[in-house]
Enzyme design. Structure first.
Site, PDB file in Angstrom:
ATOM      1  N   LYS A   1      43.059  81.648  72.424  1.00  0.00           N
ATOM      2  CA  LYS A   1      44.262  82.202  72.576  1.00  0.00           C
ATOM      3  C   LYS A   1      44.796  82.331  70.769  1.00  0.00           C
ATOM      4  O   LYS A   1      45.433  83.584  70.490  1.00  0.00           O
ATOM      5  CB  LYS A   1      45.549  81.538  73.055  1.00  0.00           C
ATOM      6  CG  LYS A   1      45.213  81.527  74.775  1.00  0.00           C
ATOM      7  CD  LYS A   1      46.106  80.616  75.464  1.00  0.00           C
ATOM      8  CE  LYS A   1      46.018  80.628  76.912  1.00  0.00           C
ATOM      9  NZ  LYS A   1      46.579  79.682  77.698  1.00  0.00           N
TER      10      LYS A   1
ATOM     11  N   GLN B   1      50.546  74.865  77.260  1.00  0.00           N
ATOM     12  CA  GLN B   1      49.386  74.638  77.922  1.00  0.00           C
ATOM     13  C   GLN B   1      49.242  73.768  79.111  1.00  0.00           C
ATOM     14  O   GLN B   1      49.671  72.693  78.824  1.00  0.00           O
ATOM     15  CB  GLN B   1      48.078  74.545  76.811  1.00  0.00           C
ATOM     16  CG  GLN B   1      46.556  74.522  77.578  1.00  0.00           C
ATOM     17  CD  GLN B   1      46.489  75.955  77.991  1.00  0.00           C
ATOM     18  OE1 GLN B   1      46.551  76.922  77.235  1.00  0.00           O
ATOM     19  NE2 GLN B   1      45.507  76.237  79.062  1.00  0.00           N
TER      20      GLN B   1
ATOM     21  N   ASP C   1      54.117  83.375  79.062  1.00  0.00           N
ATOM     22  CA  ASP C   1      53.442  83.210  80.505  1.00  0.00           C
ATOM     23  C   ASP C   1      54.100  83.803  81.565  1.00  0.00           C
ATOM     24  O   ASP C   1      53.614  83.877  82.598  1.00  0.00           O
ATOM     25  CB  ASP C   1      53.122  81.513  80.727  1.00  0.00           C
ATOM     26  CG  ASP C   1      51.876  81.107  80.153  1.00  0.00           C
ATOM     27  OD1 ASP C   1      51.113  82.016  80.056  1.00  0.00           O
ATOM     28  OD2 ASP C   1      51.758  79.894  79.849  1.00  0.00           O
TER      29      ASP C   1
END
Ligand code: NAP
Length: 274
Positions: A48, A92, A115
């Site tokens: 990422k 995460q 997200d």
């Protein structure tokens, strides 16, 4: 049969994101929080960061110990919410067991929730209001379908898997585009019969589940699953060699949904809400 080339399409999306970032009056800043030392998570986070650098997004990885107290993690997120120099926050997953994942997700500001997992963004998607962010994987899949001119409206779609990360938002996004959607899971009966009726199949399970006889001719098959075979090779949910000849379109693993997820995440990370 046409391969849904996620690698090529993701490069196109990333170059659009790069131009978009260059035109902004501030540099987006994505903060990724990594708790503990899960090896797979470390790789995802590193990828990422690399993708962010490629498109001109600033990124910071905050590494926290696996024994961090839940409250300390929540406090850290609140600080990032308040920091005007941070435009995106991603925690995460998975998190260590002593930390309540839902509490963590609910603490992230919906305007920084790249997200698209916060209740506000999930709820908006469900009731048909534009969320600040769509979840990266289903959004990436929609981008891939659009790139290949695949019509969704009026089609019968079967989504296999009902996770909050992929299956549920995928079903919502297809529904929003006027597909008729069936969501299957481990309790679903007669899975084969359901798959056979589908114009579009999206499989997000993590096991080899879609085989030839299940697929309707010329259907669109999107393979989200990614897992390792005993020989270490990466594979997806779909038995590609056997299924692909009867498909209209099919996404490979690797090189399909994986790169689209990263590109879609960068698309999200380039959005700045003040
Ligand atoms: P998950 O949370 O484990 O969900 C798996 C889903 O599959 C569950 O809803 C489960 O049903 C269902 N399922 C399990 N066995 C089944 C069966 N025999 N028949 C029908 N449904 C069954 O996984 P996830 O996070 O959604 O991820 C799914 C896969 O996609 C994994 O391989 C993951 O690594 C991959 N993935 C890839 C990307 C990418 O960018 N390529 C992104 C995210 C995930 P129940 O709900 O009843 O348990």
């Amino acid at each position: 049969m046409i391969i849904l080339d996620g690698k090529k399409t993701s490069e196109k999306i990333l170059s659009i994101v790069k131009s978009r970032v260059a035109e902004l009056d501030i540099t987006p800043h994505l903060v990724v929080i990594l708790v503990g030392d899960n090896e797979a998570s470390k790789i995802y986070v590193k990828n990422k960061k690399l993708a962010a650098e490629k498109v001109g997004i600033k990124s910071t990885i905050i590494e926290l110990p696996s024994d961090i107290k839940e409250q300390a993690l929540l406090d850290r997120i609140v600080k990032l919410n308040e920091d005007d120099n941070v435009t995106g926050i991603l925690v995460q997953l998975p998190l260590p067991e002593h930390i309540d994942k839902n509490k963590v997700i609910q603490t992230i500001s919906p305007k920084k929730d790249v997200d698209g997992f916060t209740p506000e963004n999930v709820g908006k998607l469900a009731i048909g209001i534009e969320p600040y962010f769509y979840p990266a994987t289903p959004q990436g899949i929609m981008m891939l379908l659009d790139e290949y001119g695949i019509e969704v409206e009026g089609k019968d779609a079967v989504v296999i898997g009902r996770s909050n990360i992929v299956g549920k938002p995928m079903a919502q996004m297809l529904l929003r585009r006027n597909a008729t959607v069936t969501t299957c899971h481990s309790y679903s009966q007669d899975l084969e019969d359901k798959i056979k009726t589908a114009d579009i199949v999206v499989s997000a399970v993590g096991k080899k589940i879609v085989r030839c006889k299940m697929i309707r001719n010329n259907s669109v098959v999107v393979d989200v699953g990614i897992f390792k075979l005993p020989n270490g090779k990466l594979t997806g949910d779909v038995d590609f060699d056997v299924v692909s000849p009867s498909c209209g379109f099919i996404s490979p693993v690797p090189g399909g949904v994986g790169p689209m997820t990263i590109a879609s995440l960068m698309f999200n990370a380039s959005k700045v809400y003040r």
